[in-house]
Design a protein around this motif. Structure first.
Motif, short mmCIF file in Angstrom:
data_model
loop_
_atom_site.label_atom_id
_atom_site.label_comp_id
_atom_site.label_asym_id
_atom_site.label_seq_id
_atom_site.Cartn_x
_atom_site.Cartn_y
_atom_site.Cartn_z
N HIS A 1 56.44 81.75 34.91
CA HIS A 1 57.52 82.66 34.91
C HIS A 1 57.94 82.76 36.21
CE1 HIS A 1 56.83 84.30 30.85
NE2 HIS A 1 55.62 84.38 31.10
N ALA A 2 57.20 82.38 37.40
CA ALA A 2 57.67 82.25 38.72
C ALA A 2 58.46 81.11 38.97
CB ALA A 2 56.71 82.29 39.82
N VAL A 3 58.08 80.03 38.30
CA VAL A 3 58.80 78.73 38.31
C VAL A 3 60.10 78.88 37.64
CG1 VAL A 3 58.72 76.22 37.41
CG2 VAL A 3 56.65 77.31 38.79
N GLY A 4 60.14 79.41 36.46
CA GLY A 4 61.29 79.42 35.72
C GLY A 4 62.61 80.33 36.35
N ALA A 5 62.03 81.57 37.08
CA ALA A 5 62.82 82.26 37.59
C ALA A 5 63.30 81.75 39.12
CB ALA A 5 62.24 83.75 37.88
N ARG A 6 62.36 80.88 39.56
CA ARG A 6 62.68 80.47 40.82
C ARG A 6 62.56 81.31 42.03
NH1 ARG A 6 64.20 75.04 40.75
NH2 ARG A 6 65.35 75.43 42.79
N GLU A 7 61.60 82.42 41.65
CA GLU A 7 61.50 83.70 42.70
C GLU A 7 60.01 84.16 42.78
OE1 GLU A 7 64.07 86.83 41.66
OE2 GLU A 7 66.06 85.45 42.05
N PRO A 8 59.76 84.92 43.68
CA PRO A 8 58.23 85.42 43.54
C PRO A 8 58.08 86.29 42.40
CG PRO A 8 59.37 85.58 46.05
CD PRO A 8 60.61 85.08 44.91
N LEU A 9 56.92 86.16 42.06
CA LEU A 9 56.47 87.05 40.96
C LEU A 9 55.35 87.99 41.34
CD1 LEU A 9 56.63 88.01 37.70
CD2 LEU A 9 55.00 85.95 37.35
N VAL A 10 55.33 89.06 41.30
CA VAL A 10 54.52 90.26 41.68
C VAL A 10 54.19 91.12 40.52
CG1 VAL A 10 53.74 91.93 43.21
CG2 VAL A 10 55.10 89.90 44.12
N VAL A 11 52.81 91.12 40.29
CA VAL A 11 52.36 91.89 39.05
C VAL A 11 51.16 92.77 39.58
CG1 VAL A 11 51.61 91.87 36.49
CG2 VAL A 11 53.18 90.33 37.34
N ALA A 12 51.20 94.12 39.64
CA ALA A 12 50.18 94.69 40.26
C ALA A 12 48.96 95.15 39.17
CB ALA A 12 50.60 96.09 40.73
N ASP A 13 49.54 95.21 38.15
CA ASP A 13 48.57 95.57 37.00
C ASP A 13 49.07 95.01 35.59
OD1 ASP A 13 46.67 96.36 35.02
OD2 ASP A 13 46.85 98.37 35.63
N ALA A 14 48.41 93.59 35.19
CA ALA A 14 49.12 93.05 34.02
C ALA A 14 48.79 93.66 32.74
CB ALA A 14 48.40 91.64 33.86
N ARG A 15 47.80 94.51 32.71
CA ARG A 15 47.62 95.34 31.31
C ARG A 15 48.76 96.16 31.00
NH1 ARG A 15 41.06 96.04 31.57
NH2 ARG A 15 40.74 93.80 31.19
N ALA A 16 49.40 96.86 32.02
CA ALA A 16 50.21 97.83 31.97
C ALA A 16 51.72 97.24 32.04
CB ALA A 16 50.26 98.64 33.22
N HIS A 17 51.74 95.81 32.28
CA HIS A 17 53.03 95.32 31.95
C HIS A 17 53.57 94.78 30.94
CE1 HIS A 17 56.28 92.07 32.95
NE2 HIS A 17 56.05 92.47 34.46
N PRO A 18 54.79 94.95 30.07
CA PRO A 18 54.97 94.50 28.83
C PRO A 18 54.91 93.07 28.59
CG PRO A 18 57.05 95.26 30.10
CD PRO A 18 55.82 95.52 31.01
N LEU A 19 55.26 92.16 29.28
CA LEU A 19 55.36 90.76 29.44
C LEU A 19 53.69 90.26 29.48
CD1 LEU A 19 56.79 88.21 28.74
CD2 LEU A 19 57.21 88.19 31.06
N PHE A 20 53.09 90.67 30.31
CA PHE A 20 51.66 90.20 30.58
C PHE A 20 50.65 90.80 30.15
CE2 PHE A 20 54.69 88.96 34.03
CZ PHE A 20 54.54 87.51 33.94
N GLY A 21 50.84 91.93 29.54
CA GLY A 21 49.76 92.66 28.84
C GLY A 21 48.80 91.85 27.88
N PRO A 22 49.34 90.96 26.93
CA PRO A 22 48.56 90.13 26.23
C PRO A 22 47.83 89.10 26.90
CG PRO A 22 50.80 90.54 25.26
CD PRO A 22 50.94 90.79 26.67
N TYR A 23 48.43 88.57 28.20
CA TYR A 23 47.81 87.68 28.68
C TYR A 23 46.45 88.01 29.23
CZ TYR A 23 52.27 84.89 29.32
OH TYR A 23 53.23 84.17 29.30
N SER A 24 46.34 89.27 29.88
CA SER A 24 45.23 89.96 30.61
C SER A 24 44.14 90.11 29.61
CB SER A 24 45.68 91.26 31.19
OG SER A 24 46.20 92.12 30.40
#
Length: 188
Positions: free
Chosen positions: A102-125
């Motif tokens: 996702h950081a590579v695709g956006a070409r910008e820093p990606l900062v996630v404080a709590d993946a479980r609370a994030h809609p995109l990354f919840g399933p990853y965690s």
């Protein structure tokens, strides 16, 4: 190239070598001067990159730091500090579980404080145990996004501006090393 499934990771150097043919921006790494990232020694740990990942874990007080390479088919760890097995040995992760893509695709820093609370990354965690992630894209002077310099925490982490600044410096150092290798390769 096929990725290992969630429960099967490549375990031998020969298997890893067979899978390591990096493409960047849809072109083989060799075509744009980055063959050293995708052949031969790319399978072996390299002290120049390992020093940076070790420094990141100490300075940022996190359990894991990575120099990751991401292409359209996979997520490979050029360097890692702190990964548990089998990831530490296989040095790759299914692209389906990659925060870095996702950081590579956006070409910008990606900062996630709590993946479980994030809609995109919840399933990853739920699969990876990653709770917090911060990654800076590694972008060449020609504009190719190779991967990320990133850190991971197993617990929520409110990343500070200072921590992201340190991560950006380490990413810049990583790119300096990669670009230096590219220039040396062009001279040979």
């Amino acid at each position: 190239i096929s990725l290992p499934t969630e429960d099967k990771f490549l375990t031998t150097r020969a298997e890893l070598s067979a899978q390591l043919a990096l493409t960047i921006g849809g072109r083989p790494a060799e075509e744009i001067g980055f063959s050293e990232l995708s052949t031969g020694a790319a399978n072996d740990p390299e002290e120049a990159f390992d020093r940076l990942t070790r420094a990141a874990t100490v300075v940022l007080r996190v359990p894991v730091a990575l120099v990751s390479l991401v292409d359209s088919d996979r997520h490979f760890f050029k360097s890692q500090c702190g990964l548990p097995e089998p990831l530490a040995s296989s040095r790759q992760n299914p692209l389906t579980h990659s925060f870095c893509k996702h950081a590579v695709g956006a070409r910008e820093p990606l900062v996630v404080a709590d993946a479980r609370a994030h809609p995109l990354f919840g399933p990853y965690s739920a699969v990876t145990d990653v709770r917090a992630y911060a990654g800076i894209p590694l972008i060449t002077s020609d504009g190719y996004a190779l991967g990320t310099f990133c850190v991971v925490d197993w617990r929520p982490h409110d990343w500070t501006v200072e921590e992201i600044g340190i991560l950006q410096v380490l990413a810049a150092s990583t790119m300096s090393e990669i670009e230096l290798r590219r220039m040396v390769g062009e001279l040979q």
